[in-house]
Design a protein around this motif. Structure first.
Motif, PDB file in Angstrom:
ATOM      1  N   VAL A 195       0.691  -1.421   0.255  1.00 25.68           N
ATOM      2  CA  VAL A 195      -0.428  -0.367  -0.197  1.00 25.68           C
ATOM      3  C   VAL A 195       1.209   1.710   0.068  1.00 25.68           C
ATOM      4  N   TYR A 196       0.448   2.212  -0.617  1.00 31.78           N
ATOM      5  CA  TYR A 196       1.384   3.504  -0.566  1.00 31.78           C
ATOM      6  C   TYR A 196       0.427   4.581  -0.371  1.00 31.78           C
ATOM      7  N   LEU A 197       0.454   5.912   0.621  1.00 34.82           N
ATOM      8  CA  LEU A 197      -0.103   6.260   1.067  1.00 34.82           C
ATOM      9  C   LEU A 197      -0.121   7.817   1.105  1.00 34.82           C
ATOM     10  N   SER A 198      -0.626   8.356  -0.043  1.00 29.55           N
ATOM     11  CA  SER A 198      -0.146  10.256   0.219  1.00 29.55           C
ATOM     12  C   SER A 198      -1.315  11.067   0.634  1.00 29.55           C
ATOM     13  N   ILE A 199      -0.675  11.702   1.827  1.00 30.61           N
ATOM     14  CA  ILE A 199      -1.155  12.300   2.680  1.00 30.61           C
ATOM     15  C   ILE A 199      -1.634  14.100   2.116  1.00 30.61           C
ATOM     16  N   ASP A 200      -2.392  14.882   1.583  1.00 29.57           N
ATOM     17  CA  ASP A 200      -2.207  16.353   1.490  1.00 29.57           C
ATOM     18  C   ASP A 200      -2.264  16.787   2.701  1.00 29.57           C
ATOM     19  N   ILE A 201      -2.101  17.504   3.218  1.00 29.10           N
ATOM     20  CA  ILE A 201      -2.572  18.709   4.009  1.00 29.10           C
ATOM     21  C   ILE A 201      -3.175  19.024   4.675  1.00 29.10           C
ATOM     22  N   ASP A 202      -3.820  19.448   3.249  1.00 29.24           N
ATOM     23  CA  ASP A 202      -5.060  19.980   3.457  1.00 29.24           C
ATOM     24  C   ASP A 202      -6.299  18.947   3.964  1.00 29.24           C
ATOM     25  N   THR A 203      -6.152  18.277   3.935  1.00 32.95           N
ATOM     26  CA  THR A 203      -6.869  17.030   4.913  1.00 32.95           C
ATOM     27  C   THR A 203      -7.883  17.741   6.596  1.00 32.95           C
ATOM     28  N   LEU A 204      -6.769  17.928   6.590  1.00 33.65           N
ATOM     29  CA  LEU A 204      -7.024  19.514   7.724  1.00 33.65           C
ATOM     30  C   LEU A 204      -7.400  20.285   7.681  1.00 33.65           C
ATOM     31  N   ASP A 205      -8.820  20.810   8.398  1.00 32.49           N
ATOM     32  CA  ASP A 205      -9.153  21.856   8.320  1.00 32.49           C
ATOM     33  C   ASP A 205      -8.654  23.220   8.566  1.00 32.49           C
ATOM     34  N   PRO A 206      -8.307  24.071   7.859  1.00 36.59           N
ATOM     35  CA  PRO A 206      -7.601  25.414   7.720  1.00 36.59           C
ATOM     36  C   PRO A 206      -7.617  25.752   9.494  1.00 36.59           C
ATOM     37  N   ALA A 207      -7.982  25.762   9.681  1.00 33.81           N
ATOM     38  CA  ALA A 207      -7.994  26.296  11.192  1.00 33.81           C
ATOM     39  C   ALA A 207      -6.976  25.412  12.032  1.00 33.81           C
ATOM     40  N   PHE A 208      -6.640  24.565  11.340  1.00 33.36           N
ATOM     41  CA  PHE A 208      -4.925  23.887  12.141  1.00 33.36           C
ATOM     42  C   PHE A 208      -3.719  23.806  11.112  1.00 33.36           C
ATOM     43  N   ALA A 209      -4.047  24.071   9.598  1.00 33.07           N
ATOM     44  CA  ALA A 209      -3.057  23.732   8.454  1.00 33.07           C
ATOM     45  C   ALA A 209      -3.419  24.595   7.467  1.00 33.07           C
TER      46      ALA A 209
ATOM     47  N   THR B  77      -9.479  17.615  11.858  1.00 34.59           N
ATOM     48  CA  THR B  77      -8.663  18.656  13.216  1.00 34.59           C
ATOM     49  C   THR B  77      -7.197  17.455  13.328  1.00 34.59           C
ATOM     50  N   THR B  78      -5.936  17.525  13.550  1.00 32.73           N
ATOM     51  CA  THR B  78      -4.799  17.183  13.704  1.00 32.73           C
ATOM     52  C   THR B  78      -5.663  15.814  13.873  1.00 32.73           C
ATOM     53  N   ARG B  79      -5.708  16.229  15.721  1.00 27.54           N
ATOM     54  CA  ARG B  79      -6.080  15.123  16.733  1.00 27.54           C
ATOM     55  C   ARG B  79      -6.818  13.851  15.544  1.00 27.54           C
ATOM     56  N   GLU B  80      -7.530  14.397  14.400  1.00 23.50           N
ATOM     57  CA  GLU B  80      -8.442  13.052  14.174  1.00 23.50           C
ATOM     58  C   GLU B  80      -7.588  12.502  13.050  1.00 23.50           C
TER      59      GLU B  80
ATOM     60  N   THR C  92       0.907  30.478  10.201  1.00 23.77           N
ATOM     61  CA  THR C  92       1.891  31.535  11.142  1.00 23.77           C
ATOM     62  C   THR C  92       2.742  30.953  11.703  1.00 23.77           C
ATOM     63  N   ASN C  93       3.292  32.302  12.088  1.00 26.22           N
ATOM     64  CA  ASN C  93       4.083  32.379  13.216  1.00 26.22           C
ATOM     65  C   ASN C  93       4.857  31.311  14.065  1.00 26.22           C
ATOM     66  N   ALA C  94       3.222  30.622  14.345  1.00 24.43           N
ATOM     67  CA  ALA C  94       3.510  29.600  15.257  1.00 24.43           C
ATOM     68  C   ALA C  94       3.890  27.894  14.621  1.00 24.43           C
ATOM     69  N   GLU C  95       4.127  28.297  13.781  1.00 28.73           N
ATOM     70  CA  GLU C  95       4.719  27.104  12.572  1.00 28.73           C
ATOM     71  C   GLU C  95       3.349  26.166  12.765  1.00 28.73           C
ATOM     72  N   LEU C  96       1.988  26.368  13.109  1.00 28.26           N
ATOM     73  CA  LEU C  96       1.369  25.043  12.908  1.00 28.26           C
ATOM     74  C   LEU C  96       0.877  24.129  11.607  1.00 28.26           C
ATOM     75  N   THR C  97       1.096  24.446  10.441  1.00 23.52           N
ATOM     76  CA  THR C  97       1.209  23.614   9.213  1.00 23.52           C
ATOM     77  C   THR C  97       2.411  22.859   9.893  1.00 23.52           C
ATOM     78  N   THR C  98       3.260  22.815   9.587  1.00 25.89           N
ATOM     79  CA  THR C  98       4.534  22.406   9.378  1.00 25.89           C
ATOM     80  C   THR C  98       4.904  21.649  10.460  1.00 25.89           C
ATOM     81  N   MET C  99       4.277  22.202  11.552  1.00 27.52           N
ATOM     82  CA  MET C  99       4.461  20.707  12.993  1.00 27.52           C
ATOM     83  C   MET C  99       3.096  19.923  12.195  1.00 27.52           C
ATOM     84  N   ALA C 100       2.237  20.242  11.908  1.00 25.99           N
ATOM     85  CA  ALA C 100       0.947  18.768  11.991  1.00 25.99           C
ATOM     86  C   ALA C 100       1.554  18.436  10.787  1.00 25.99           C
ATOM     87  N   ALA C 101       2.648  19.016   9.683  1.00 25.76           N
ATOM     88  CA  ALA C 101       2.777  17.836   8.726  1.00 25.76           C
ATOM     89  C   ALA C 101       2.883  16.581   9.780  1.00 25.76           C
ATOM     90  N   ALA C 102       4.843  17.235  10.556  1.00 23.65           N
ATOM     91  CA  ALA C 102       5.951  16.383  10.873  1.00 23.65           C
ATOM     92  C   ALA C 102       4.950  15.588  11.780  1.00 23.65           C
TER      93      ALA C 102
END
Length: 409
Positions: free
Chosen positions: A313-327, A339-342, A369-379
């Motif tokens: 199986v190959y797994l492909s994840i677009d970060i826009d799966t997350l709501d823009p509030a989280f990414a 959500t990132t948790r979900e 944002t300056n808080a790096e929300l999206t890059t942390m969620a991706a990592a």
């Protein structure tokens, strides 16, 4: 005396939490002259702080794998800095560096008081495993060099660079039969995108070694559009973009028929027929809003039933799966996402599936944002993926399981 009391106190705390010297390896670094002993007999070197040093994914070791064919690994991270296949926001060419920056806190903690109570961090509590400290040799191979002036050439660079890393023998169990062609055992690659167009050359690389594979696709968009619908297809080069790559993958025979699945879909459509047309690529659709009725367990169940636990199986994840509030930092944001948790919970629910490779895409740090929300969620999402791969064990085990099943039948 105060130092001795402090050390003893920390040692007691460590013991109470199960941190034992025999199973916890302290982090060491290159700075011999900067290590200060606190107990007689202690020695070693001082590691970089979590906020310093050169960024690799999770601060793992870096090797220039593309310039050295002798480097071996079981899991490797590789960047594909490409974003000229986007239809809305560009900027994902900076995704690999952004994700690495967002991954700094995944690993490498070191109390300065004593090596006796040091620990490496990185333990995944829900999955009960530490992907940074396991049987697997995990490294960061840097980025594939990708031109920004010619999409056709860039996609070829990505395919060839990925295949150069995928096709070599792994560090562990290289001589045992595996699920790849000619019963080979190969390493696993996790690719840092890049916009979603990169999944096409990655699947082409996978196909060269495995043949058609099943795909789990986390995204808010279908990405199976026919080129004449999405972008107008004025040329062959323009026909391949981040909305059409699965159409091309299906046409090229890269996908295992009727065992692929979209999850998190909530895109705007021209009508119900768009969902019907998606069928020719062999995908089942799980909409984002379904989570309100069936929960994360229901989403996990649908995915597992679709792809099974036996086939590659190959797994492909677009970060826009997350709501823009989280990414917020993504190429084509869509509200109403998970959500990132979900998402992390759903990823963890894929334990046992035979993931041979993965990617995460559409991270465009300029919109973060300056808080790096999206890059942390991706990592953090890739941290879950990495842990699944480690817990599954070497890919050679897949072949052994297949042989046992055949004998049983």
């Amino acid at each position: 005396m105060k130092v001795a009391v402090s050390v003893l106190g920390l040692a007691a705390i460590a013991a109470a939490h199960g941190y034992h010297e025999e199973d916890q390896t302290p982090i060491e670094g290159p700075h011999n002259a900067l290590w200060y002993n606190t107990l007689p007999g202690d020695g070693g070197t001082q590691a970089d702080s979590v906020f310093s040093g050169i960024s690799t994914f999770g601060r793992i070791q870096y090797h220039p794998c593309l310039t050295s064919r002798s480097v071996k690994y079981d899991i490797a991270f590789i960047g594909a800095p490409f974003d000229t296949g986007t239809s809305y926001r560009p900027g994902a060419r900076f995704g690999p560096s952004g994700i690495r920056q967002g991954s700094r806190r995944l690993n490498l903690y070191l109390p300065l008081c004593s090596r006796r109570v040091g620990f490496s961090g990185g333990y995944n509590v829900p999955l009960k495993a530490n992907p940074f400290n396991s049987w697997a040799k995990v490294i960061d191979c840097g980025d594939i060099p990708v031109t920004s002036y010619d999409n056709g050439y860039a996609l070829q660079q990505i395919e060839d660079g990925h295949n150069l890393l995928l096709s070599r023998a792994p560090y562990t169990d290289a001589d045992k039969p595996g699920p790849a062609k000619k019963d080979r055992t190969l390493p696993r690659l996790i690719t840092l995108g890049g916009d979603h167009t990169i999944t096409l050359p990655l699947l082409r690389s996978i196909n060269r070694e495995y043949g058609p594979v099943s795909v789990i696709h986390f995204d808010s968009h279908l990405d199976t559009w026919k080129p004449k619908v999405f972008g107008g297809s004025p040329s062959q080069q323009a026909s391949i973009n981040h909305g059409t790559y699965f159409f091309h993958a299906a046409q090229e025979g890269l996908l295992a028929n009727d065992s692929n699945i979209h999850a998190g879909i909530r895109t705007t459509l021209s009508g119900p027929s768009d969902y019907e047309n998606d069928g020719y690529c062999g995908f089942q659709i799980v909409e984002a809003r379904e989570i309100d009725k069936i929960g994360t367990d229901g989403i996990i169940k649908k995915i597992r039933e679709r792809v099974g636990t036996e086939k590659p199986v190959y797994l492909s994840i677009d970060i826009d799966t997350l709501d823009p509030a989280f990414a917020p930092a993504t190429g084509t944001p869509e509200t109403g996402g998970w959500t990132t948790r979900e998402l992390r919970t759903i990823i963890r629910g894929l334990e046992g599936i035979n993931l041979i490779a993965a990617d995460i895409v559409e991270v465009a740090p300029a919109y973060d944002t300056n808080a790096e929300l999206t890059t942390m969620a991706a990592a953090d999402t890739l941290y879950e993926v990495m842990t699944l791969m480690v817990k599954k064990g070497p890919l050679s085990g897949m072949k052994e399981k297949e042989e046992r099943l055949e004998l049983k039948a």
